[in-house]
Design a protein around this motif. Structure first.
Motif, PDB file in Angstrom:
ATOM      1  N   GLN A 194      47.327  36.939  45.351  1.00  0.00           N
ATOM      2  CA  GLN A 194      48.394  37.484  44.508  1.00  0.00           C
ATOM      3  C   GLN A 194      49.226  36.365  43.896  1.00  0.00           C
ATOM      4  N   LEU A 195      49.520  35.334  44.716  1.00  0.00           N
ATOM      5  CA  LEU A 195      50.289  34.198  44.204  1.00  0.00           C
ATOM      6  C   LEU A 195      49.503  33.465  43.124  1.00  0.00           C
ATOM      7  N   TRP A 196      48.177  33.325  43.347  1.00  0.00           N
ATOM      8  CA  TRP A 196      47.343  32.650  42.355  1.00  0.00           C
ATOM      9  C   TRP A 196      47.323  33.438  41.051  1.00  0.00           C
ATOM     10  N   GLN A 197      47.175  34.764  41.164  1.00  0.00           N
ATOM     11  CA  GLN A 197      47.181  35.620  39.986  1.00  0.00           C
ATOM     12  C   GLN A 197      48.526  35.565  39.271  1.00  0.00           C
ATOM     13  N   ARG A 198      49.611  35.547  40.061  1.00  0.00           N
ATOM     14  CA  ARG A 198      50.950  35.474  39.467  1.00  0.00           C
ATOM     15  C   ARG A 198      51.165  34.146  38.756  1.00  0.00           C
ATOM     16  N   ASP A 199      50.758  33.042  39.412  1.00  0.00           N
ATOM     17  CA  ASP A 199      50.921  31.720  38.795  1.00  0.00           C
ATOM     18  C   ASP A 199      50.095  31.602  37.521  1.00  0.00           C
TER      19      ASP A 199
END
Length: 507
Positions: free
Chosen positions: A138-143
């Motif tokens: 999720q963090l990777w997708q958000r970044d």
């Protein structure tokens, strides 16, 4: 990592015995609290959010099964072990429907409980690993979404999917601003520091893009903005903040403005938080500048103030020159080049009429690389200002000479310049009439008369060496040849041309 446990039983001996019977930490658990009934246990659950609850079935006020059902309405991940003295099949059946991990009878078999703890620990570890992977994804997708948002405008046909993604990551807000940061630390360390700041109030998201670290501020986020500014101050770095944006699809505009501001770090000292207003203050009135930069004016002015030993005036004029360069929006290399040129011309002017000073000046180390190596304009100004102050103390040591002697030294060296008593009085913090009186008492001549005589004497030398009259006039400080002619005749009784002919005849 230790998993938290709450023990719930209405019998004190059972509660305390269970807490001390099992070496909990050996199996990865820690008993945080004990409770005597379901009501008390629910209050502890709400406060502690444990990983495991060991629950008796029959208790006053609220029984174990009722407690499990109440918690299960909101929490599907918590683990339960039922501990009871009743081997009733209906209880066991009910426990299974509530998804408990084990149903143990009293008196407790220690090995049975340990086996259950090992199973539950394995399940918790697996669940945490899966959650960690999901969180990282999720963090990777958000970044990735943030980088795409800041890199370029969002295509109109992609706006709806964009807003859905933005909403899905919990990034919707009424207002947004971008802060970019560059400090003398590694990118990873800066990102970690910004993440720590952003997590305090949960009103900002850190990001890394290209060579920049930054945060997206949501709504006001004044506390976080101040914390980022304090971080910049403590690390002696730079920060810049872009415009406020209401539509996340336009957030790249705030990013581009912050990036543009951060490209102006050369204009500011370290530990500066750059804003649009701060830049405007530095470059104010640049549209009014239409004339060329007068290098000669500053060279003349600085050489005079150095000769007179006026440190503050020297610093002020150097700062004025630097401000002129900034207002003209010169880049860092142009500013450095012009300041180096100014310094060289001032030194040449100082030694032009007194070559003995060259040896003294060269005896102290100073290289123009000390200017080119500086990272911001204030450091350059400070370095050159310190150098000029050093020269004042070294060569012109005003504190050891009288004011009039310094004036005589100035006239001797720079008689060809536009020297005026009123201007010198201002530099020396004197009343011009009083300074003129002191000068006359010391030399027996009025200031202008003394200056004229020095000029005429130097003019005579040039005439003897064959210079034309108009050339001599310009070299000794008279811009008007007729005026030079009148002055020469006043003090020598003959014209410059007649004097030159006479000297030629004598040879």
């Amino acid at each position: 990592m230790m998993y938290q446990v709450i023990i719930v039983d209405d019998e004190p001996m059972i509660r305390e015995g269970l807490r001390s019977l099992i070496p909990w930490e050996q199996y990865g658990f820690c008993v945080k609290e004990i409770a005597k009934n379901g009501k008390e246990a629910f209050e502890l659950y709400q406060r502690l959010k444990p990983d495991l609850m060991i629950v008796d079935i029959r208790m006053p006020e609220m029984g174990g099964l009722a407690l499990i059902d109440l918690i299960r309405e909101k929490d599907s991940t918590i683990h339960f072990i039922i501990l009871t003295g009743h081997a009733d099949f209906s209880y066991a059946q009910k426990a299974l429907s509530s998804r408990v991990d084990g149903y143990l009878l009293k008196p407790l078999d220690e090995d049975e409980l340990i086996d259950l703890l090992i199973q539950i620990r394995t399940e918790l570890q697996r669940h945490n690993a899966i959650n960690l992977l999901k969180e990282k994804d999720q963090l990777w997708q958000r970044d990735l979404l943030i980088k795409e948002t800041l890199s370029e405008p969002i295509d109109e046909k992609n706006l709806m999917p964009f807003y859905e993604k933005w909403k899905g990551h919990g990034l919707l807000a009424e207002r947004y601003r971008i802060i970019l940061v560059t400090v003398p630390e590694s990118m990873d360390k800066v990102h970690a520091s910004l993440s720590s700041i952003a997590n305090e109030k949960k009103d900002a998201i850190p990001f890394s893009i290209c060579t920049f670290n930054g945060v997206i501020l949501f709504n006001d986020a004044l506390h976080t903005e101040k914390k980022v500014a304090a971080y910049i101050q403590s690390t002696k770095g730079y920060g810049a903040i872009g415009a406020t944006i209401t539509d996340p699809a336009d957030l790249y505009q705030s990013y581009e403005e912050a990036q543009s501001l951060l490209n102006q770090t050369f204009l500011f000292e370290e530990a500066t938080f750059i804003t649009k207003d701060l830049i405007a203050g530095v470059q104010e009135h640049e549209s009014e500048i239409v004339t060329e930069l007068s290098m000669d004016h500053y060279v003349e002015s600085l050489s005079i103030t150095i000769t007179l030993g006026q440190i503050e005036s020297c610093q002020s004029q150097l700062q004025e020159f630097t401000n002129e360069l900034i207002k003209r929006k010169y880049d860092s290399q142009q500013i450095k080049k012009n300041i180096v040129h100014l310094y060289s011309m001032v030194i040449n002017r100082l030694v032009l009429n007194d070559s003995r000073k060259l040896k003294s000046i060269e005896s102290t180390q100073f290289s123009t690389s000390q200017i080119y190596d500086q990272h911001h304009v204030h450091a350059i100004t400070e370095a050159v200002s310190d150098r000029f102050t050093e020269l004042i103390h070294l060569v012109y040591s005003g504190g050891k000479e009288s004011t009039i002697k310094r004036m005589l030294d100035l006239i001797k060296q720079q008689y060809d310049q536009n020297l005026r008593l009123e201007s010198l009085a201002d530099l020396l913090n004197y009343n011009s009439a009083y300074l003129g009186k002191l000068f006359r008492e010391h030399t027996g001549e009025y200031f202008n008369t003394y200056l004229d005589k020095v000029r005429i004497e130097n003019g005579k030398k040039l005439l003897v060496n064959g210079y034309k009259v108009y050339e001599v006039s310009e070299k000794i400080g008279y811009k008007d040849v007729d005026y030079f002619h009148r002055k020469f005749k006043k003090y020598e009784g003959i014209s410059p041309r007649t004097f030159q002919k006479q000297q030629t005849a004598i040879k």
